[in-house]
Design an enzyme around this catalytic site. Structure first.
Site, mmCIF file in Angstrom:
data_model
loop_
_atom_site.group_PDB
_atom_site.id
_atom_site.type_symbol
_atom_site.label_atom_id
_atom_site.label_comp_id
_atom_site.label_asym_id
_atom_site.label_seq_id
_atom_site.Cartn_x
_atom_site.Cartn_y
_atom_site.Cartn_z
ATOM 1 N N CYS A 112 -3.176 5.570 -6.774
ATOM 2 C CA CYS A 112 -3.480 5.150 -5.392
ATOM 3 C C CYS A 112 -2.329 5.398 -4.417
ATOM 4 O O CYS A 112 -2.534 5.377 -3.209
ATOM 5 C CB CYS A 112 -3.867 3.676 -5.365
ATOM 6 S SG CYS A 112 -5.372 3.363 -6.278
ATOM 7 N N HIS A 255 -2.986 0.768 1.597
ATOM 8 C CA HIS A 255 -3.989 1.265 0.645
ATOM 9 C C HIS A 255 -5.139 0.256 0.563
ATOM 10 O O HIS A 255 -4.923 -0.930 0.356
ATOM 11 C CB HIS A 255 -3.342 1.461 -0.725
ATOM 12 C CG HIS A 255 -4.349 1.669 -1.806
ATOM 13 N ND1 HIS A 255 -5.361 2.597 -1.691
ATOM 14 C CD2 HIS A 255 -4.536 1.049 -2.997
ATOM 15 C CE1 HIS A 255 -6.115 2.540 -2.769
ATOM 16 N NE2 HIS A 255 -5.642 1.609 -3.577
ATOM 17 N N ASN A 285 -12.440 1.272 -2.583
ATOM 18 C CA ASN A 285 -11.102 1.767 -2.911
ATOM 19 C C ASN A 285 -11.223 3.238 -3.281
ATOM 20 O O ASN A 285 -11.759 3.577 -4.343
ATOM 21 C CB ASN A 285 -10.541 0.942 -4.074
ATOM 22 C CG ASN A 285 -9.153 1.382 -4.518
ATOM 23 O OD1 ASN A 285 -8.716 2.483 -4.195
ATOM 24 N ND2 ASN A 285 -8.473 0.534 -5.270
#
Ligand code: ACO
Length: 334
Positions: A112, A255, A285
């Site tokens: 990520c 994020h 996500n």
């Protein structure tokens, strides 16, 4: 010599997956997903649609946003957790399909945090005078690595791609400038987020790995506990290094892992929640694609004004974390 963002393009697969659809398949509910993660819907790629397919469209759009042609690009850096194949890297295929010259093209694997690691790599290529314009892409198809028996990861992850064009410039105060990056990792906690099989530690060969070993696995609670401090400490250290007063940050683009993490991050940085850009409700996500998708979303909503100070920060498998500071350029994302 430094670099600046001059274009931004994104792509989301057409298939919208709602919480209700997931509640039909798993022992979960719209209420649990909304309150525990902030996610209402996400996009998943169609069967047969691979990461490079998403990356190519985002890349084309970034070139359009920058007003460039394929010949103008000198390097491609692609961040992904879900490459088309374990070998070779996905970036050369993307460069070729975009019609770029036979330039440097390579993948970054930082889960990520990948997009900000890729941004740092592109910035470094320009600073080293290896390139004048770099296409930096974050692209993911997590839907292809989710364990069909794991409700926790299925409700969280979405697919998508975002790309920016970085270009050389000479003035540090130019809009779009990358004013600094901060990168970190802690491999002692690699087991918290991983796909166990398919590498040299545990081969993909039948007998060496169960079916489950090929899927993405995450220890969500343990990750949650350190997401805020890792991103917050990285962001604070970057702000200190570049001399930005915390209050002068107009937007925190974190994020998009969980809306509770994004709000807690704003609290940790002692900034109002309103400064946190949030689009996880609509995309989930998307790992390495998360930051460029959030930037584009905020720009389309009219939130980002040229010259605004943007603090980007991410955290993910590895463990890895990264932050970057830019001012917003006069561009229209495509
Ligand atoms: N629906 C209903 N119940 C669920 C679901 C679901 N989809 N998923 C888990 N639960 C249950 C659990 O089984 C558990 O039940 P129990 O109490 O009976 O044992 C309960 O909900 C609580 O589970 P937790 O894991 O403690 O739930 P939590 O509130 O921590 O939320 C989540 C889970 C959303 C994964 C959260 O931990 C999180 O967001 N973690 C951080 C993720 C992150 O930041 N990742 C980093 C980037 S990702 C990357 O790098 C790829």
């Amino acid at each position: 010599m430094a670099s600046a963002v001059i274009g931004l393009g994104t792509y989301l697969p057409l298939r919208r997956v709602t919480n209700e659809e997931l509640a039909d398949r798993f022992d979960t509910s719209d209420e649990w997903i909304s309150t525990r993660t902030g996610i209402h819907t996400r996009r998943w790629a169609d069967t047969g649609q691979a990461t490079s397919d998403l990356a190519v469209t985002a890349g084309e759009r970034a070139l359009k946003s920058a007003g460039l042609t394929p010949d103008d690009i000198d390097a491609v850096v692609l961040a992904t957790t879900t490459p088309d194949h374990p070998c070779p890297a996905t970036a050369p295929a993307v460069a070729s399909r975009l019609g770029l010259r036979t330039i440097a093209a390579y993948d970054i694997s930082a889960v990520c945090s990948g997009f900000l690691y890729a941004l740092a790599a592109g910035h470094g290529q320009i600073a080293a005078k290896n390139a004048q314009r770099v296409l930096v892409i974050g692209a993911e198809t997590y839907s292809t690595i989710l364990n069909p028996a794991d409700r926790t990861t299925n409700v969280i992850f979405g697919d998508g791609a975002g790309a920016i064009v970085l270009a050389e410039h000479t003035r540090k105060d130019q809009e779009g400038s990358i004013l600094g990056v901060d990168l970190g990792s802690d491999g002692s906690q690699q087991d918290l987020i991983r796909i166990p099989a398919g590498g040299s530690r545990q081969r993909a060969t039948p007998g060496d790995a169960t079916e489950e070993d090929h899927y993405f696995a995450m220890q969500g609670k343990a990750v949650f506990r350190q997401a805020v401090t890792r991103m917050g400490d990285s962001a604070n250290s970057l702000l200190q290094r570049i001399g930005w007063d915390k209050d002068s940050v107009n937007h925190i683009v974190g994020h998009q892992a969980n809306v509770r993490i994004l709000k807690a991050l704003a609290d940790y940085l002692e900034l109002p929640h309103e400064r946190a850009v949030i689009n996880i409700d609509r995309v989930g996500n998307t790992s390495a694609a998360s930051i460029p998708l959030a930037l584009a979303d905020a720009a389309h909503a009219g939130r980002l004004k040229p010259g605004d100070r943007i603090l980007m920060t991410a955290f993910g498998g590895g463990l890895t974390w990264a932050s970057a500071a830019i001012t917003w350029p006069s561009i229209t994302p495509v």
